[in-house]
Design a protein around this motif. Structure first.
Motif, mmCIF file in Angstrom:
data_model
loop_
_atom_site.group_PDB
_atom_site.id
_atom_site.type_symbol
_atom_site.label_atom_id
_atom_site.label_comp_id
_atom_site.label_asym_id
_atom_site.label_seq_id
_atom_site.Cartn_x
_atom_site.Cartn_y
_atom_site.Cartn_z
ATOM 1 N N ARG A 155 1.134 -1.274 0.257
ATOM 2 C CA ARG A 155 0.133 0.293 -0.002
ATOM 3 C C ARG A 155 0.230 1.477 0.244
ATOM 4 O O ARG A 155 0.275 2.401 -0.297
ATOM 5 C CB ARG A 155 -0.624 0.193 1.409
ATOM 6 N N ALA A 156 1.879 1.107 0.632
ATOM 7 C CA ALA A 156 2.974 2.668 0.219
ATOM 8 C C ALA A 156 3.572 2.607 -0.889
ATOM 9 O O ALA A 156 3.407 3.558 -1.075
ATOM 10 C CB ALA A 156 4.564 2.338 1.971
ATOM 11 N N LEU A 157 3.621 1.576 -0.956
ATOM 12 C CA LEU A 157 4.376 1.624 -2.480
ATOM 13 C C LEU A 157 3.863 2.033 -3.867
ATOM 14 O O LEU A 157 3.975 3.330 -4.304
ATOM 15 C CB LEU A 157 5.009 0.148 -2.759
ATOM 16 N N GLU A 158 2.258 1.904 -3.471
ATOM 17 C CA GLU A 158 1.120 2.058 -4.127
ATOM 18 C C GLU A 158 0.861 3.806 -3.738
ATOM 19 O O GLU A 158 0.779 4.756 -5.752
ATOM 20 C CB GLU A 158 0.322 1.507 -4.116
ATOM 21 N N LYS A 159 0.935 4.469 -2.934
ATOM 22 C CA LYS A 159 0.629 5.538 -2.758
ATOM 23 C C LYS A 159 1.816 6.370 -3.211
ATOM 24 O O LYS A 159 1.959 7.716 -3.181
ATOM 25 C CB LYS A 159 0.932 5.654 -1.058
ATOM 26 N N LEU A 160 3.015 5.713 -3.097
ATOM 27 C CA LEU A 160 4.556 6.382 -3.278
ATOM 28 C C LEU A 160 3.890 6.597 -5.507
ATOM 29 O O LEU A 160 5.185 7.403 -5.893
ATOM 30 C CB LEU A 160 5.677 5.385 -3.224
ATOM 31 N N ASN A 161 4.148 5.736 -5.949
ATOM 32 C CA ASN A 161 3.618 5.656 -7.542
ATOM 33 C C ASN A 161 2.791 4.953 -8.054
ATOM 34 O O ASN A 161 2.952 4.510 -7.974
ATOM 35 C CB ASN A 161 4.727 5.164 -7.943
ATOM 36 N N SER A 162 2.059 5.493 -8.261
ATOM 37 C CA SER A 162 0.226 5.437 -9.031
ATOM 38 C C SER A 162 0.765 4.678 -9.692
ATOM 39 O O SER A 162 -0.109 3.627 -9.694
ATOM 40 C CB SER A 162 -0.501 6.338 -9.378
ATOM 41 N N GLU A 163 1.308 4.978 -10.693
ATOM 42 C CA GLU A 163 2.119 2.953 -11.529
ATOM 43 C C GLU A 163 2.030 1.936 -11.576
ATOM 44 O O GLU A 163 1.247 1.056 -11.790
ATOM 45 C CB GLU A 163 3.377 3.738 -12.768
#
Length: 132
Positions: free
Chosen positions: A87-95
């Motif tokens: 979830r943190a990685l998704e927040k960092l980069n939406s791609e």
């Protein structure tokens, strides 16, 4: 360790809850104040923890990660940490959502232990029946 570019999210599995602070850094990976290798001492667990990074194609060494995990057992805590990292990685980069979602890393596994019912020994286990 935290700065204004930090990402705060949480993840869960069964009764385990994990909170993460992720920021760009030099690779410090801490779980409950100790290095992740000490907290999850079984080396077979490490690929599960690193799975979100492998899916998006980046290294955990690029980030400073601080995880707080509580509740549940070791396996549930491990999977809660994995969920929080994804979830943190998704927040960092939406791609990266396009890679994380099909891998099933953004969906919280909602399966929990079924409650015990009265008259039974466990959730579904009935007392042994005796004819005589």
């Amino acid at each position: 360790m935290t700065n204004d570019k930090s990402i705060w999210t949480s993840g869960g599995r069964k009764n385990a809850r994990a909170r993460i602070i992720l920021s760009k850094g030099k690779g410090e990976f801490v779980v409950n104040g100790v290095p992740y290798g000490e907290y999850f001492s079984n080396k077979d667990d490490w690929p599960t923890l690193m799975e979100p990074f492998e899916v998006v194609g980046c290294q955990a060494k690029e980030f400073d990660i601080s995880l707080r995990v509580a509740g549940g057992g070791r396996r549930g805590q491990l999977q809660a940490c994995r969920h929080a990292i994804a979830r943190a990685l998704e927040k960092l980069n939406s791609e990266w959502r396009k890679k994380l979602k099909p891998a099933g890393l953004l969906t919280r596994d909602s399966r929990i232990k079924e409650r015990k019912k009265y008259g039974l020994k466990k959730a579904r286990r009935a007392p042994q029946f005796s004819k005589r």
